[in-house]
Design an enzyme around this catalytic site. Structure first.
Site, PDB file in Angstrom:
ATOM      1  N   PRO A   1       0.832  -1.210   0.000  1.00 48.75           N
ATOM      2  CA  PRO A   1       0.000   0.000   0.000  1.00 48.75           C
ATOM      3  C   PRO A   1       0.864   1.257   0.000  1.00 48.75           C
ATOM      4  CG  PRO A   1      -0.601  -1.480   1.834  1.00 48.75           C
ATOM      5  CD  PRO A   1       0.639  -2.041   1.199  1.00 48.75           C
TER       6      PRO A   1
ATOM      7  N   GLY B   1       2.239   4.908   0.859  1.00 47.67           N
ATOM      8  CA  GLY B   1       2.193   5.708   2.078  1.00 47.67           C
ATOM      9  C   GLY B   1       2.023   4.882   3.332  1.00 47.67           C
TER      10      GLY B   1
ATOM     11  N   GLY C   1       4.411   3.163   4.906  1.00 53.08           N
ATOM     12  CA  GLY C   1       5.642   2.988   5.682  1.00 53.08           C
ATOM     13  C   GLY C   1       6.354   1.695   5.347  1.00 53.08           C
ATOM     14  N   LEU C   2       5.856   1.000   4.314  1.00 47.79           N
ATOM     15  CA  LEU C   2       6.441  -0.313   3.977  1.00 47.79           C
ATOM     16  C   LEU C   2       7.279  -0.245   2.703  1.00 47.79           C
ATOM     17  CD1 LEU C   2       3.317  -2.491   4.900  1.00 47.79           C
ATOM     18  CD2 LEU C   2       5.356  -2.052   6.296  1.00 47.79           C
ATOM     19  N   GLY C   3       7.650   0.956   2.296  1.00 39.42           N
ATOM     20  CA  GLY C   3       8.646   1.086   1.222  1.00 39.42           C
ATOM     21  C   GLY C   3       8.090   1.024  -0.186  1.00 39.42           C
ATOM     22  N   SER C   4       6.848   1.504  -0.386  1.00 38.49           N
ATOM     23  CA  SER C   4       6.278   1.423  -1.736  1.00 38.49           C
ATOM     24  C   SER C   4       7.036   2.314  -2.730  1.00 38.49           C
ATOM     25  CB  SER C   4       4.796   1.777  -1.724  1.00 38.49           C
ATOM     26  OG  SER C   4       4.632   3.085  -1.240  1.00 38.49           O
TER      27      SER C   4
ATOM     28  N   ALA D   1      10.368   0.728  -3.591  1.00 38.20           N
ATOM     29  CA  ALA D   1      10.172  -0.453  -4.442  1.00 38.20           C
ATOM     30  C   ALA D   1       9.837  -0.027  -5.875  1.00 38.20           C
ATOM     31  CB  ALA D   1       9.067  -1.349  -3.869  1.00 38.20           C
TER      32      ALA D   1
ATOM     33  N   ASP E   1      16.043   2.496   2.532  1.00 39.87           N
ATOM     34  CA  ASP E   1      14.893   1.846   1.883  1.00 39.87           C
ATOM     35  C   ASP E   1      15.271   1.306   0.504  1.00 39.87           C
ATOM     36  OD1 ASP E   1      13.686   2.957   4.091  1.00 39.87           O
ATOM     37  OD2 ASP E   1      12.073   3.942   2.996  1.00 39.87           O
TER      38      ASP E   1
HETATM   39  C1  MEV Z   1      11.462   5.863   5.720  1.00 43.81           C
HETATM   40  O1  MEV Z   1      11.096   4.535   5.379  1.00 43.81           O
HETATM   41  C2  MEV Z   1      12.746   5.856   6.503  1.00 43.81           C
HETATM   42  C3  MEV Z   1      13.258   7.231   6.911  1.00 43.81           C
HETATM   43  O2  MEV Z   1      14.386   7.028   7.763  1.00 43.81           O
HETATM   44  C4  MEV Z   1      13.644   8.071   5.701  1.00 43.81           C
HETATM   45  C5  MEV Z   1      14.902   7.570   4.997  1.00 43.81           C
HETATM   46  O3  MEV Z   1      15.694   6.814   5.584  1.00 43.81           O
HETATM   47  O4  MEV Z   1      15.098   7.995   3.838  1.00 43.81           O
HETATM   48  C6  MEV Z   1      12.221   8.011   7.712  1.00 43.81           C
END
Ligand code: MEV
Length: 311
Positions: free
Chosen positions: A80, A82, A84-87, A90, A130
Site C-alpha cells: 500500500p 504511504g 511505511g512499507l517502502g512502496s 520499491a 529503503d
Molecule cells: C522511511 O522509510 C525511513 C526514513 O528514515 C527516511 C529515509 O531513511 O530515507 C524516515
C-alpha cells in the site's frame, strides 16, 4: 519486455536517525511491486500519459536515468502506498531494475544507487536504507563505519553510509497498517527542523543510533527478548521526535502484551507498526480489534529480480 519486481521493507531499528548518518537495520518483506516496461511512442504509466505531479518517482527516474526511447510502464503493487512499507523505494528500484535489464542485466548496486538518487530528488532528503533494502532484499545494516559483509558506500553532502548485508534469522514479525497514508518527505523535514533547533532532539537521534548498534548485535545473537525491548525503546524515542500518531500508538499498545517489542516502522505519522512476536495470531487479532490491518510478514526474501513474462 522486462518484467522486474522489488520488495517492500520493514525497518527494525533506526529510521529517521539514519537520515543523519546513524545506523539502521531493515529487511525486505514478501510484499512486492512489479513493473512491466516496453518501449513506446510516449512515456505512459498504467495507460495514462506520464504526469510529473502524480508520477514523481517515475518522472525523476526517466529524466535522470534513462536516455532511450519513451517507456510504457505498467505498475502492479501489493505494497500500500504511504504505508511505511517502502512502496516508493520499491517503485524506484523495480523501474530502474527494468531499465538496467534493458541495458543488458540487472546491476543490483547500480540500481540501489540510482534509486537512492531518485528518492532523494523526490523526497527532498533521504538515506539509502529503503532503496538498498529493496534492491538487495534479505537484511540490510547501515552503519557510519565499514564492517563485515559491506555491499556499498554512499555519500551525500556531509553524510555517508556504509551499507552491509545482514543475515536474517528466523524471526516472526507482524505488520499493522493504520490505514493512514503518510508521505515520507514532510516527516523527514519535520524531524530535521527539530534537530536543527534543539540539542535535545540531537541527543534523541544519538540515542536511537546507540540503540540500533546494540540491536544489530542482539539480532545476530538471536536474542529476541533484548531486541524486542530495544524496538519498544526506539518507538518511544521516535514518538518524542514527533513522528508517531494516536493510531500508531493504539496498535503498538495492542501488540505489546503478546510481543517481545513493538514500534512504528518507516516514516510514521500514520503508516505502519511492527511487532516482534512468537504469537503472531494473537498480535494480528489485537491489531485488527483496534482498527489496524495486520499482516504476518515473511522475511529473508529476494531483492530486485526479473520475473517470468507470464508471472
Ligand atoms: C522511511 O522509510 C525511513 C526514513 O528514515 C527516511 C529515509 O531513511 O530515507 C524516515
Amino acid at each position: 519486455m522486462p518484467v522486474v519486481s522489488a520488495p517492500g521493507k520493514i525497518i527494525l531499528l533506526g529510521e529517521h536517525a539514519v537520515v543523519f548518518g546513524k545506523p539502521a537495520v531493515a529487511m525486505g518483506i514478501d510484499m512486492r511491486l512489479t513493473c512491466r516496461v516496453t518501449e513506446g511512442r510516449h512515456n505512459m504509466v498504467n495507460g495514462q500519459p506520464l504526469n510529473g505531479r502524480y508520477h514523481a518517482y517515475v518522472a525523476a527516474a526517466i529524466r535522470d536515468h534513462w536516455s532511450g526511447r519513451p517507456l510504457d510502464i505498467a505498475i502492479e503493487s501489493k505494497i500500500p502506498s504511504g504505508s511505511g512499507l517502502g512502496s516508493s523505494a520499491a517503485l524506484a528500484v523495480a523501474l530502474l531494475g527494468a531499465m538496467s535489464q534493458m541495458r543488458g542485466g540487472i546491476d543490483e548496486e547500480g540500481v540501489a544507487r540510482a534509486a537512492f538518487d531518485v528518492e532523494s530528488t523526490v523526497q527532498g532528503r533521504a538515506s539509502p536504507l529503503d532503496t538498498s533494502t529493496s534492491s538487495h532484499g534479505q537484511g540490510i545494516f547501515v552503519d557510519s563505519v565499514p564492517g563485515n559483509d559491506l555491499l556499498w558506500h554512499v555519500k551525500r553532502d556531509s553524510r555517508q553510509w556504509y551499507v552491509h548485508h545482514c543475515p536474517v534469522p528466523d524471526l516472526t514479525f507482524v505488520v499493522g497498517f493504520t490505514g493512514i497514508r503518510a508521505p515520507t518527505g514532510p516527516l523527514v523535514a519535520k524531524v530535521k527542523r527539530y534537530v536543527d533547533r534543539t540539542r535535545f532532539a540531537r541527543e534523541v537521534v544519538d540515542e536511537i543510533g546507540e540503540i540500533t548498534t546494540e540491536g544489530a548485535k542482539r539480532l545476530q545473537d538471536h536474542d529476541v527478548v533484548a531486541l524486542g525491548k530495544l524496538m519498544t525503546r526506539d518507538h518511544n524515542l521516535l514518538a518524542i521526535l514527533g513522528v508517531s500518531s494516536p493510531e500508531l500508538q493504539r496498535l503498538v499498545d495492542a501488540a505489546i502484551p503478546f510481543s517481545y517489542g513493538a514500534k512504528l516502522t518507516g516514516a510514521g505519522g500514520g503508516g505502519s507498526m511492527i511487532a516482534l512476536t512468537d504469537r503472531p495470531e494473537k498480535v494480528s487479532e489485537a491489531i485488527a480489534r483496534r482498527g489496524g490491518v495486520p499482516h504476518i510478514v515473511r522475511t529473508g526474501i529476494d531483492g530486485v529480480r526479473a520475473e517470468a513474462i507470464d508471472g
